[in-house]
Design a protein around this motif. Sequence first.
Motif, mmCIF file in Angstrom:
data_model
loop_
_atom_site.group_PDB
_atom_site.id
_atom_site.type_symbol
_atom_site.label_atom_id
_atom_site.label_comp_id
_atom_site.label_asym_id
_atom_site.label_seq_id
_atom_site.Cartn_x
_atom_site.Cartn_y
_atom_site.Cartn_z
ATOM 1 N N ILE A 108 58.661 44.683 10.156
ATOM 2 C CA ILE A 108 58.637 45.823 11.079
ATOM 3 C C ILE A 108 58.189 47.089 10.355
ATOM 4 O O ILE A 108 57.335 47.844 10.840
ATOM 5 C CB ILE A 108 60.022 46.006 11.722
ATOM 6 C CG1 ILE A 108 60.275 44.876 12.725
ATOM 7 C CG2 ILE A 108 60.145 47.371 12.403
ATOM 8 C CD1 ILE A 108 61.682 44.795 13.255
ATOM 9 N N GLU A 109 58.744 47.318 9.166
ATOM 10 C CA GLU A 109 58.396 48.536 8.422
ATOM 11 C C GLU A 109 56.924 48.554 8.026
ATOM 12 O O GLU A 109 56.314 49.616 7.925
ATOM 13 C CB GLU A 109 59.268 48.665 7.182
ATOM 14 C CG GLU A 109 60.681 49.080 7.536
ATOM 15 C CD GLU A 109 61.458 49.506 6.308
ATOM 16 O OE1 GLU A 109 62.607 49.928 6.481
ATOM 17 O OE2 GLU A 109 60.902 49.405 5.185
ATOM 18 N N ASN A 111 54.729 47.391 9.780
ATOM 19 C CA ASN A 111 53.951 47.408 11.014
ATOM 20 C C ASN A 111 53.110 46.157 11.201
ATOM 21 O O ASN A 111 52.007 46.219 11.736
ATOM 22 C CB ASN A 111 53.031 48.631 11.051
ATOM 23 C CG ASN A 111 53.622 49.675 11.985
ATOM 24 O OD1 ASN A 111 54.172 49.322 13.029
ATOM 25 N ND2 ASN A 111 53.520 50.932 11.589
ATOM 26 N N PHE A 113 52.400 42.777 13.021
ATOM 27 C CA PHE A 113 52.656 41.994 14.234
ATOM 28 C C PHE A 113 52.442 40.541 13.840
ATOM 29 O O PHE A 113 51.320 40.096 13.658
ATOM 30 C CB PHE A 113 51.686 42.407 15.343
ATOM 31 C CG PHE A 113 51.981 41.740 16.667
ATOM 32 C CD1 PHE A 113 53.282 41.680 17.173
ATOM 33 C CD2 PHE A 113 50.948 41.183 17.402
ATOM 34 C CE1 PHE A 113 53.539 41.077 18.402
ATOM 35 C CE2 PHE A 113 51.213 40.570 18.627
ATOM 36 C CZ PHE A 113 52.507 40.517 19.122
#
Lengths: 436, 436
Positions: A108-109, A111, A113
């Motif tokens: 998540i950090e 970014n 996907f």
Amino acid sequence: MGRAPAVQPRRVLADLAELARTTGEGDGADRVAWTPGWQRGRDLLRARLAEIGLAAIEDEAGNLWGKLPGRREEMLVLGSHLDSVPGGGPLDGALGVLAGLEVLRALIEANVFPDLTVSVVDWADEEGARFGRSLLGSAAATGRLDIEAVRGLTDADGIGLEAALGKCGVDLDRLPAAPTMELDRTLAYLELHIEQGPVLEQERLPVAAVSGTIGVERFVLGFAGRAAHAGSTPMNVRHDALLAAAATALEIERIALRHDGRATTGSLAVGPGVATVVAGSAELSVDLRNADEDELARMREEVLGVARSQAAARGCELEERDLFAAAPRAFDPELVEAVRSACAEVGGREEPIVSGALHDATEVAALVPTAMVFCPSIGGRSHAPDERTEQRDLRTAIEVFGEVATGIAVGETALPGTALSSGGDRAADSPSRRAQ
Amino acid sequence: MGRAPAVQPRRVLADLAELARTTGEGDGADRVAWTPGWQRGRDLLRARLAEIGLAAIEDEAGNLWGKLPGRREEMLVLGSHLDSVPGGGPLDGALGVLAGLEVLRALIEANVFPDLTVSVVDWADEEGARFGRSLLGSAAATGRLDIEAVRGLTDADGIGLEAALGKCGVDLDRLPAAPTMELDRTLAYLELHIEQGPVLEQERLPVAAVSGTIGVERFVLGFAGRAAHAGSTPMNVRHDALLAAAATALEIERIALRHDGRATTGSLAVGPGVATVVAGSAELSVDLRNADEDELARMREEVLGVARSQAAARGCELEERDLFAAAPRAFDPELVEAVRSACAEVGGREEPIVSGALHDATEVAALVPTAMVFCPSIGGRSHAPDERTEQRDLRTAIEVFGEVATGIAVGETALPGTALSSGGDRAADSPSRRAQ
């Protein structure tokens, strides 16, 4: 999409320290499943998931999931368990859950996907410390739990399993509904765990792949002799149940050595258990383990034979009562090889280890391609407050685990039975995997 | 004056039945010392003494006496104990007290004024069932009880010995005052008891004299190994405390056989005592018995040697903690011969038995010429609800006991160290007897 991000081991260590602070320092981990301490431990996981914007979802068996959606619905699952034995250690189970959380956090950090949906799961009641049935949540999630076999279980205070689960919002009769939720579309399962044994420490290695878990036969041998006065009963008319059990225990050790397996007689309950009374009864627990199913069966046969003859030699009756059995379980060869080569690259063990302990991975592997990562246990100690791993070894293991997990998540590491995947074209694989 | 009257066994059997009715049928005798059940049992003795016009007198140690004055103050004491183990049998102890009562009753009903004062005594806490110290009342009465060694004892509920005695009106610090009351002017002590072993039953004999009690060494061997995971710990790195204790227990049996003694390992407490954990600790109780003091000492030495080497072989630490010791005690040869010939006359055992169990007589014999009478125990069973003796054997034993006791009481049977006495001229013997 994109390159796999690196996990940050220090954050996992910080979460482990926080967990220890809130759920049992001093006397050890206080996170027995279905108790308030366990719920407090899970609150930390819930909070951390919330911090990265993910919901904490509990399935019908009480397993707690956090899910990071990927381009595909098919999942990579990372898991272990937050529950502990009473007075347990800080790492057993918790390490794997919090390392899984870190993989989601790193993705998540960065970014990223991911290609696959990535889940972390905290399996409910791995230890079976309160009701005696281990791997409860993971067995339910694979549809391999016999509800009727556990319905009557009670804890030491006489509280029933059904009532304890109910207090945690889990309906025993709904447990079979758990598997449909997630595992039928899971392409791979990874679990990081401490070894709980001395092998890696003795070899001075920081990390190893695990190729499977060995088989277990666990039962009780009950010897019924005759209680008699220690002073007035001549030696030659005694029926000493304790000595029959003692002789059997020593033979069992020899049987394990002969078959290259393990045997433990960890409990011996003597009745009446008084210094001045010849033992009238003795209940000896037997735990046999072997990586080879046939050898395990042979060990069991020999143990029963020895128990029968030792009982007969002292005029005792013998009763055998099964407690638990698990067949040896081999993990997925390709996934194990991916973990093995990642371990070897950082100076870890060249060969995978066969785990002598059972893990949630044992259950999951019945349905899903599975592998595990082990890090050393100082002195081989576990299930105790002084359960420890050197910090540098923990960091290495978390990094290896993170590398393999993120590699699979972003499609850089090949999944079992497929070539290297780079796109969202493997959904059709899922049904065939369910039969593995 | 006067011929010795015959005792009536049926009255003893009726009193035993009444005692069983009031203090525990079904689950066995409920007369653990310093409990309400024990007090109810003693109420029967108090009532029976009152029926024959005698007071029940409690000494400083809680021993309960009934006394029939004779022409001389010097006493014949007949005794045993009404207290039982939890769930005990109907005969252990109670038989001897109620047979002693019957001797007094027979003398009174026959209007015999005996030569000696004749007492029946119910010794307090022979079994040590609640606080672990057996022969408490008789040891106190002989001045051989170390108050400080028992002051700290507690029962399973944490209640202290001092408090429990206090509730029964007994002041622990006054226990040493007990002996001055009676035993310093006692010329003979007789005790009837069940054998609690299989010898007489196997020989199909109704009764035997007892020549003494064998010596006891009782201690705990504590093995400290290392608790470890049953699955993940290879066999060759274990320190299994249970197996060290098991090997020691089997060797201890061989030591007993070699030395013609008895050895019992009746209790083995294992820690943590879990089927999936290699035992980290094991506490083995050892009870050694031998009629010969030197052989007993040799047995103890050999047991400690074996325990040390078995502990060392498995890398365990060993600790030894003494529980109890009693030297072999020979009873008075002349008194034993009087009992033996009375037994032989009615078809009992020609040779006296050495008792493997300790009795109040063991303590009393340190000060007073002593002998015992044994009757058979069916199946050798005792300390259990099904403790039984054939009625005809009970009758025979009560008759023999009564014959010897009344014979001494009326001066028809010679007392140790004297010719046959027919008068009240032996008061001067008493001081020298105290030193025996």
